[in-house]
Scaffold this motif. Structure first.
Motif, PDB file in Angstrom:
ATOM      1  N   ALA A 110     -72.840   3.741  55.837  1.00  0.00           N
ATOM      2  CA  ALA A 110     -73.447   2.567  56.458  1.00  0.00           C
ATOM      3  C   ALA A 110     -72.459   1.854  57.372  1.00  0.00           C
ATOM      4  CB  ALA A 110     -73.948   1.609  55.382  1.00  0.00           C
ATOM      5  N   ARG A 111     -73.008   1.161  58.362  1.00  0.00           N
ATOM      6  CA  ARG A 111     -72.167   0.371  59.275  1.00  0.00           C
ATOM      7  C   ARG A 111     -71.760  -0.952  58.653  1.00  0.00           C
ATOM      8  NH1 ARG A 111     -74.599  -1.797  62.856  1.00  0.00           N
ATOM      9  NH2 ARG A 111     -76.742  -1.373  62.284  1.00  0.00           N
ATOM     10  N   VAL A 112     -72.710  -1.554  57.947  1.00  0.00           N
ATOM     11  CA  VAL A 112     -72.452  -2.878  57.367  1.00  0.00           C
ATOM     12  C   VAL A 112     -72.952  -2.922  55.929  1.00  0.00           C
ATOM     13  CG1 VAL A 112     -72.578  -4.069  59.586  1.00  0.00           C
ATOM     14  CG2 VAL A 112     -74.646  -3.808  58.209  1.00  0.00           C
ATOM     15  N   ALA A 113     -72.373  -3.837  55.170  1.00  0.00           N
ATOM     16  CA  ALA A 113     -72.838  -4.101  53.805  1.00  0.00           C
ATOM     17  C   ALA A 113     -73.302  -5.549  53.735  1.00  0.00           C
ATOM     18  CB  ALA A 113     -71.725  -3.855  52.800  1.00  0.00           C
TER      19      ALA A 113
ATOM     20  N   ASP B 247     -74.123 -17.361  46.661  1.00  0.00           N
ATOM     21  CA  ASP B 247     -74.642 -17.176  48.019  1.00  0.00           C
ATOM     22  C   ASP B 247     -76.125 -17.487  48.076  1.00  0.00           C
ATOM     23  OD1 ASP B 247     -72.149 -16.099  49.000  1.00  0.00           O
ATOM     24  OD2 ASP B 247     -72.661 -14.224  48.004  1.00  0.00           O
ATOM     25  N   LEU B 248     -76.822 -17.011  47.046  1.00  0.00           N
ATOM     26  CA  LEU B 248     -78.272 -17.205  47.000  1.00  0.00           C
ATOM     27  C   LEU B 248     -78.615 -18.689  46.972  1.00  0.00           C
ATOM     28  CD1 LEU B 248     -80.829 -15.487  46.902  1.00  0.00           C
ATOM     29  CD2 LEU B 248     -80.701 -15.533  44.412  1.00  0.00           C
ATOM     30  N   ALA B 249     -77.861 -19.458  46.204  1.00  0.00           N
ATOM     31  CA  ALA B 249     -78.102 -20.899  46.113  1.00  0.00           C
ATOM     32  C   ALA B 249     -77.845 -21.590  47.448  1.00  0.00           C
ATOM     33  CB  ALA B 249     -77.219 -21.511  45.023  1.00  0.00           C
ATOM     34  N   GLU B 250     -76.896 -21.054  48.235  1.00  0.00           N
ATOM     35  CA  GLU B 250     -76.566 -21.651  49.531  1.00  0.00           C
ATOM     36  C   GLU B 250     -77.426 -21.112  50.673  1.00  0.00           C
ATOM     37  OE1 GLU B 250     -72.444 -20.938  50.070  1.00  0.00           O
ATOM     38  OE2 GLU B 250     -71.809 -22.195  48.381  1.00  0.00           O
ATOM     39  N   GLY B 251     -78.277 -20.123  50.355  1.00  0.00           N
ATOM     40  CA  GLY B 251     -79.157 -19.566  51.389  1.00  0.00           C
ATOM     41  C   GLY B 251     -78.455 -18.659  52.371  1.00  0.00           C
ATOM     42  N   VAL B 252     -77.343 -18.012  51.923  1.00  0.00           N
ATOM     43  CA  VAL B 252     -76.602 -17.127  52.817  1.00  0.00           C
ATOM     44  C   VAL B 252     -76.353 -15.783  52.121  1.00  0.00           C
ATOM     45  CG1 VAL B 252     -75.462 -19.032  54.006  1.00  0.00           C
ATOM     46  CG2 VAL B 252     -74.349 -17.980  52.027  1.00  0.00           C
ATOM     47  N   VAL B 253     -75.884 -14.821  52.905  1.00  0.00           N
ATOM     48  CA  VAL B 253     -75.474 -13.523  52.379  1.00  0.00           C
ATOM     49  C   VAL B 253     -74.263 -13.076  53.196  1.00  0.00           C
ATOM     50  CG1 VAL B 253     -77.042 -12.265  53.918  1.00  0.00           C
ATOM     51  CG2 VAL B 253     -76.215 -11.152  51.844  1.00  0.00           C
ATOM     52  N   GLY B 254     -73.331 -12.383  52.548  1.00  0.00           N
ATOM     53  CA  GLY B 254     -72.148 -11.922  53.253  1.00  0.00           C
ATOM     54  C   GLY B 254     -72.437 -10.654  54.038  1.00  0.00           C
ATOM     55  N   LEU B 255     -72.162 -10.664  55.348  1.00  0.00           N
ATOM     56  CA  LEU B 255     -72.334  -9.484  56.206  1.00  0.00           C
ATOM     57  C   LEU B 255     -70.948  -8.887  56.454  1.00  0.00           C
ATOM     58  CD1 LEU B 255     -74.248  -7.776  58.058  1.00  0.00           C
ATOM     59  CD2 LEU B 255     -73.558  -9.293  59.916  1.00  0.00           C
ATOM     60  N   LYS B 256     -70.687  -7.709  55.878  1.00  0.00           N
ATOM     61  CA  LYS B 256     -69.367  -7.093  55.985  1.00  0.00           C
ATOM     62  C   LYS B 256     -69.415  -5.872  56.890  1.00  0.00           C
ATOM     63  CE  LYS B 256     -65.426  -5.368  53.361  1.00  0.00           C
ATOM     64  NZ  LYS B 256     -64.799  -5.218  52.033  1.00  0.00           N
ATOM     65  N   ASP B 257     -68.561  -5.868  57.915  1.00  0.00           N
ATOM     66  CA  ASP B 257     -68.424  -4.710  58.797  1.00  0.00           C
ATOM     67  C   ASP B 257     -67.574  -3.675  58.072  1.00  0.00           C
ATOM     68  OD1 ASP B 257     -67.547  -2.838  60.768  1.00  0.00           O
ATOM     69  OD2 ASP B 257     -67.978  -4.305  62.339  1.00  0.00           O
ATOM     70  N   LEU B 258     -68.156  -2.537  57.714  1.00  0.00           N
ATOM     71  CA  LEU B 258     -67.455  -1.544  56.908  1.00  0.00           C
ATOM     72  C   LEU B 258     -66.424  -0.758  57.710  1.00  0.00           C
ATOM     73  CD1 LEU B 258     -70.435  -0.266  54.749  1.00  0.00           C
ATOM     74  CD2 LEU B 258     -68.543  -1.727  54.020  1.00  0.00           C
ATOM     75  N   ARG B 259     -66.407  -0.940  59.029  1.00  0.00           N
ATOM     76  CA  ARG B 259     -65.390  -0.275  59.844  1.00  0.00           C
ATOM     77  C   ARG B 259     -64.138  -1.126  59.971  1.00  0.00           C
ATOM     78  NH1 ARG B 259     -69.825   0.418  64.465  1.00  0.00           N
ATOM     79  NH2 ARG B 259     -70.128  -1.677  63.634  1.00  0.00           N
ATOM     80  N   THR B 260     -64.323  -2.446  60.119  1.00  0.00           N
ATOM     81  CA  THR B 260     -63.177  -3.335  60.311  1.00  0.00           C
ATOM     82  C   THR B 260     -62.800  -4.104  59.052  1.00  0.00           C
ATOM     83  OG1 THR B 260     -64.556  -5.221  60.993  1.00  0.00           O
ATOM     84  CG2 THR B 260     -63.905  -3.633  62.711  1.00  0.00           C
ATOM     85  N   GLY B 261     -63.735  -4.192  58.096  1.00  0.00           N
ATOM     86  CA  GLY B 261     -63.482  -4.965  56.878  1.00  0.00           C
ATOM     87  C   GLY B 261     -63.780  -6.441  57.032  1.00  0.00           C
TER      88      GLY B 261
END
Length: 406
Positions: free
Chosen positions: A363-366, A373-387
């Motif tokens: 995958a490109r991203v995770a 995160d759920l309580a804050e209404g966000v999710v972490g978007l991680k670039d699996l190529r750059t970290g």
């Protein structure tokens, strides 16, 4: 099986992409047909019919055969459903497994995978060139370059009888074994296709069909070559070419890749003027090709070319906690609805194990989602190529993921 199956699918679909752009509609052929169809259509003297077909009696004591090739089945369907009485040419493409009983080796399987096209009902050199160019573009579209196109003409009814007589005269003057002499009697061209070194040596001086072409057959072949020149399709004329099926006439061709060793053919075909009439239909001509998917995959491997990404997904979801897992399942569903390939770390894995799985997925991203995160209404978007990882709004996941493609 995955991951190799991704390459197989890319090759199979890629080989037919240009055919679809040229108006070839899909036909789904039956896996088995009446044995007589292949005996009449392919030719009793061919190795395919005499040695390689899987033939058996069904419960009604009818002789049926697992399809060894596609053209005869396509022609049978066209006749049976009256397509030859509509707009011509009838343009059809197909894909699937075919069956030959022979010694398995690299690139040669008893269940082989092929794609093919047939253009039936019009005898036009421009159509011959179209069919050949579609195959050529199919290979090049996959990134294949180290192949060559060999072609010749096998003449027509006005010149083949004279050539047959001359060739038989030559062959019967050789010291052939009884089986080969019988083949020379039934179909002398088949002897020129004999792979045994001593037979090849004896037939090296055999007369060639190109030297016996009638004026009309030669004009047809010259026009095909002219069209190919204008299309920029490179070719080599091979006057000794003999295809393995009896129905070929006029334009006949084969694509060869020397990186495959002795099994160097990756596809081929030609025109078949008398096949429809032989099978009980009108006296209409046709032209087509069959390309080996397995062979093409091997050819790509020989050139270190990959036709498809081996990644099974673009986005990998990493939920940390039950509530996060429930929301991640919904996010994955929404992303798939938007045409994005998504997988999830199932089974309650921890962060470390989930991220290892994300890396292996290609995958490109995770998307990393925890209860906080759920309580804050966000999710972490991680670039699996750059970290690199950054928070994004749960309501904007689709837009943000699509943006990472650009």
């Amino acid at each position: 099986m995955p991951p190799a199956s991704a390459e197989f699918l890319a090759v199979r679909d890629g080989l037919l992409r240009t055919a679809r752009l040229a108006g070839y509609g899909h036909i789904e052929l039956p896996i088995f047909e009446d044995t007589a169809l292949f005996a009449r259509g392919v030719g009793e003297s061919t190795d395919v019919v005499s040695k390689e077909m899987y033939t058996f009696a069904d419960r009604g004591d009818r002789s049926v055969t697992l399809r060894p090739e596609g053209t005869a089945g396509v022609m049978r369907a066209v006749i049976e459903h009256g397509l030859d009485r509509g707009q011509l040419p009838v343009k059809l493409s197909y894909a699937g497994p075919f069956f030959r009983y022979e010694r398995p080796q690299a690139g040669r399987y008893r269940q082989l995978q092929q794609v093919g096209i047939e253009a039936i009902g019009v005898d036009d050199p421009a159509l011959d060139a179209e069919v050949i160019a579609i195959a050529d573009q199919g290979f090049r579209g996959l990134g294949l370059t180290g192949f060559r196109l060999e072609l010749t003409s096998l003449g027509d009814d006005t010149c083949r009888p004279q050539y047959r007589e001359r060739l038989q005269e030559f062959l019967f003057g050789l010291d052939l074994d009884e089986e080969t002499r019988e083949r020379a009697r039934l179909n002398p061209l088949r002897v020129l296709d004999d792979k045994r070194p001593h037979v090849k040596e004896m037939t090296a001086g055999a007369p060639l069909m190109l030297d016996y072409l009638s004026d009309s057959a030669k004009a047809h072949f010259d026009e095909v070559l002219g069209h190919l020149d204008r299309l920029g399709v490179e070719y080599v004329i091979n006057p000794r070419m003999v295809r393995g099926l009896d129905y070929y006439t006029k334009t006949t061709f084969e694509f060869v890749h020397d990186g495959l060793g002795s099994q160097s053919g990756i596809g081929g075909g030609g025109r078949y003027d008398g096949l429809m009439a032989e099978l009980g239909g009108q006296a209409l001509s046709g032209i087509g090709f069959g390309i080996g998917v397995d062979r093409t995959v091997l050819a790509l491997g020989a050139e270190n070319v990959t036709a498809a990404s081996l990644s099974r997904c673009e986005v990998y979801g990493v939920p940390l906690g039950q509530a996060a897992r429930e929301r991640m399942v919904v996010l994955a569903h929404e992303l798939r609805g938007a045409g994005i390939a998504v997988d999830i770390a199932y089974g309650g894995r921890g962060l470390k194990g989930s991220m290892k799985a994300a890396d292996k997925s290609g995958a490109r991203v995770a998307l990393v989602l925890g209860d906080r995160d759920l309580a804050e209404g966000v999710v972490g978007l991680k670039d699996l190529r750059t970290g690199e990882q950054r928070p994004i709004l749960l309501t904007a996941v689709c837009d943000e993921v699509v943006a990472t493609r650009e």
